[in-house]
Write a protein that holds these residues in place. Structure first.
Motif, mmCIF file in Angstrom:
data_model
loop_
_atom_site.group_PDB
_atom_site.id
_atom_site.type_symbol
_atom_site.label_atom_id
_atom_site.label_comp_id
_atom_site.label_asym_id
_atom_site.label_seq_id
_atom_site.Cartn_x
_atom_site.Cartn_y
_atom_site.Cartn_z
ATOM 1 N N TYR A 20 9.089 6.614 3.871
ATOM 2 C CA TYR A 20 8.158 5.422 3.699
ATOM 3 C C TYR A 20 8.564 4.070 3.082
ATOM 4 O O TYR A 20 8.161 3.130 3.825
ATOM 5 C CB TYR A 20 6.650 5.912 2.821
ATOM 6 N N ILE A 21 9.349 4.209 2.175
ATOM 7 C CA ILE A 21 9.895 2.989 1.659
ATOM 8 C C ILE A 21 10.898 2.332 2.715
ATOM 9 O O ILE A 21 10.890 1.168 2.735
ATOM 10 C CB ILE A 21 10.996 3.375 0.320
ATOM 11 N N ILE A 69 8.629 0.172 4.988
ATOM 12 C CA ILE A 69 7.971 -0.923 4.097
ATOM 13 C C ILE A 69 8.793 -1.878 4.117
ATOM 14 O O ILE A 69 8.777 -2.930 4.261
ATOM 15 C CB ILE A 69 7.373 -0.303 2.624
ATOM 16 N N PRO A 74 0.076 4.767 -6.452
ATOM 17 C CA PRO A 74 1.539 4.542 -6.520
ATOM 18 C C PRO A 74 2.413 5.109 -7.326
ATOM 19 O O PRO A 74 3.681 5.154 -7.028
ATOM 20 C CB PRO A 74 1.302 2.744 -7.050
ATOM 21 N N LEU A 114 12.524 0.112 -3.833
ATOM 22 C CA LEU A 114 11.683 -0.599 -3.094
ATOM 23 C C LEU A 114 11.696 -1.993 -3.645
ATOM 24 O O LEU A 114 11.920 -3.040 -2.822
ATOM 25 C CB LEU A 114 10.315 0.074 -3.143
ATOM 26 N N HIS A 133 0.637 -1.186 -0.185
ATOM 27 C CA HIS A 133 0.014 0.050 0.011
ATOM 28 C C HIS A 133 0.872 1.180 -0.038
ATOM 29 O O HIS A 133 1.622 1.566 0.859
ATOM 30 C CB HIS A 133 -0.990 -0.084 1.295
ATOM 31 N N LEU A 134 0.544 2.051 -1.094
ATOM 32 C CA LEU A 134 1.431 3.309 -1.232
ATOM 33 C C LEU A 134 0.466 4.452 -1.079
ATOM 34 O O LEU A 134 -0.217 4.679 -2.239
ATOM 35 C CB LEU A 134 2.315 3.366 -2.440
ATOM 36 N N LEU A 136 10.548 3.265 -6.686
ATOM 37 C CA LEU A 136 9.889 2.391 -6.857
ATOM 38 C C LEU A 136 10.760 1.088 -7.376
ATOM 39 O O LEU A 136 10.496 -0.104 -6.559
ATOM 40 C CB LEU A 136 8.757 2.449 -8.086
ATOM 41 N N GLU A 165 8.647 10.005 0.520
ATOM 42 C CA GLU A 165 8.876 8.705 -0.158
ATOM 43 C C GLU A 165 9.945 7.973 0.518
ATOM 44 O O GLU A 165 9.667 6.704 0.713
ATOM 45 C CB GLU A 165 9.135 8.936 -1.678
ATOM 46 N N PHE A 170 4.946 7.852 -6.549
ATOM 47 C CA PHE A 170 6.523 7.711 -6.213
ATOM 48 C C PHE A 170 7.203 7.796 -7.431
ATOM 49 O O PHE A 170 6.880 7.234 -8.309
ATOM 50 C CB PHE A 170 6.727 6.132 -5.592
ATOM 51 N N GLY A 198 -2.968 1.872 -3.672
ATOM 52 C CA GLY A 198 -2.920 3.322 -2.986
ATOM 53 C C GLY A 198 -4.217 4.010 -2.622
ATOM 54 O O GLY A 198 -5.421 3.149 -2.752
ATOM 55 N N LEU A 232 0.667 -3.121 -6.330
ATOM 56 C CA LEU A 232 0.935 -2.050 -5.930
ATOM 57 C C LEU A 232 -0.226 -1.221 -5.972
ATOM 58 O O LEU A 232 -0.862 -0.842 -7.029
ATOM 59 C CB LEU A 232 2.099 -1.229 -6.536
#
Length: 338
Positions: A85-86, A89, A116, A127, A58-59, A124, A82, A119, A113, A111
């Motif tokens: 949050y990465i 995760i 997504p 990640l 979930h982004l 991405l 970004e 980002f 949201g 992916l």
């Protein structure tokens, strides 16, 4: 009992997500961490080598608020969010990997949201490369993401394709300018056409368009025009969702219009029937709640073979016993639907 009587009988709110149990039935008083760990490890041991697992990420970030949205999101134009949050995760993924006894075989990734494609392509890639380096990807897999036509770039599509993504879903919603204005989703059709063309040129196997019926100011003519605009792009799949008007749950985001602007009851049902009829006329087949597909798409083939599966991520052409969600600690606040 007539069809109309059945429709009226079953026109009631139901859980939107297919996670179980749904949020209203969570029992935190009896939840035990050790039991959850044991269940996770048992499910992984039973299924990893046979069918792999599904991974939902979930982004939640969006640059603008779409007033029809019932998803868990954070509105910001600050892209400095970004990286942290990465990192969060990836820490969550590491916790799972430390619990599992062997490398996970990831058969499905989605992916969602939020947006997504908020980002950057580079982030991405960071990640997903970190996640995939701790996993095995089988030759037959389904990796998909949700793309906003207004910020999905060619670089997004190429980067994710190179990482093994073969499905993409674009949020078209409605092509009428007046409806777009009132739901705060200004999105010229040219942008939808562009991203669909890019996805095809790059080589995506399946392209989906999300459409929504029951939006404020929609009528039969506008609904038909939206369906025709979507059909002109000939997507492999169509998700034809019902708008859920629940401002008492989602706050002021769904108060950008008057309640009388929203089609209700028979009018809303007519919007759905209008759309469904046009989809049928254009060789799309209903394969489950809200979803239509061409005969050439894997979802239709699975439907025909009796192998269609539905999990937290929606419909899938294959089944995995175990699904892991990253960044979903509060996503299921949106348990309502129609």
């Amino acid at each position: 009992m007539s069809n109309q009587d059945l429709i009226k009988k079953y026109t009631v709110p139901v859980p939107r997500y297919t996670s179980y149990p749904t949020v209203p039935y969570w029992d935190e008083a009896t939840f035990e961490y050790e039991t959850w760990i044991d269940t996770l490890k048992k499910s992984f041991a039973e299924s990893n080598s046979k069918e792999g697992l599904s991974l939902y990420i979930h982004l939640p970030f969006c640059e603008n608020m779409c007033t029809f949205c019932g998803c868990n999101k954070r509105i910001t134009k600050n892209h400095d969010v970004e990286n942290p949050y990465i990192e969060a995760i990836l820490k969550e993924w590491a916790l799972y990997c430390n619990i599992l006894d062997e490398k996970p075989i990831i058969k499905e990734i989605h992916l969602g949201g939020g947006t997504p494609t908020f980002f950057s392509p580079g982030n991405l890639k960071i990640l997903l490369e970190h996640i995939l380096c701790d996993a095995i990807v089988p030759d037959e897999h389904e990796f998909g993401f949700e793309g906003h036509p207004m910020n999905t770039t060619h670089a997004h599509l190429k980067t994710l394709f190179d990482l093994g993504f073969n499905r993409v879903s674009f949020g078209m919603q409605d092509s009428d300018p007046e409806v777009q204005r009132v739901i705060h989703r200004i999105q010229p059709q040219a942008h939808v056409i562009q991203v669909v063309d890019w996805a095809r040129e790059i080589g995506y196997e399946s392209i989906n368009l999300d459409l929504v019926y029951g939006l404020p100011l929609q009528d039969m003519c506008k609904m038909a025009h939206t369906i025709q605009d979507a059909m002109a792009l000939r997507p492999d799949r169509i998700a034809f969702y019902s708008y859920a008007h629940v401002p008492w749950i989602k706050g002021n985001g769904q108060r950008g219009f008057n309640d009388e602007d929203i089609p209700k009851d028979d009018k809303k049902r007519q919007l759905y029937e209008t759309g469904k009829h046009l989809l049928y006329e254009n060789d799309y087949h209903e394969i489950g709640m809200d979803h239509f597909a061409l005969k050439t798409d894997s979802l239709f083939k699975s439907f025909e073979d009796g192998k269609l599966h539905r999990n937290f991520m929606g419909y899938s052409s294959s089944k995995t016993q175990l699904m892991i969600g990253l960044g979903v600690s509060s996503i299921s606040d949106s348990w309502y639907s129609f």
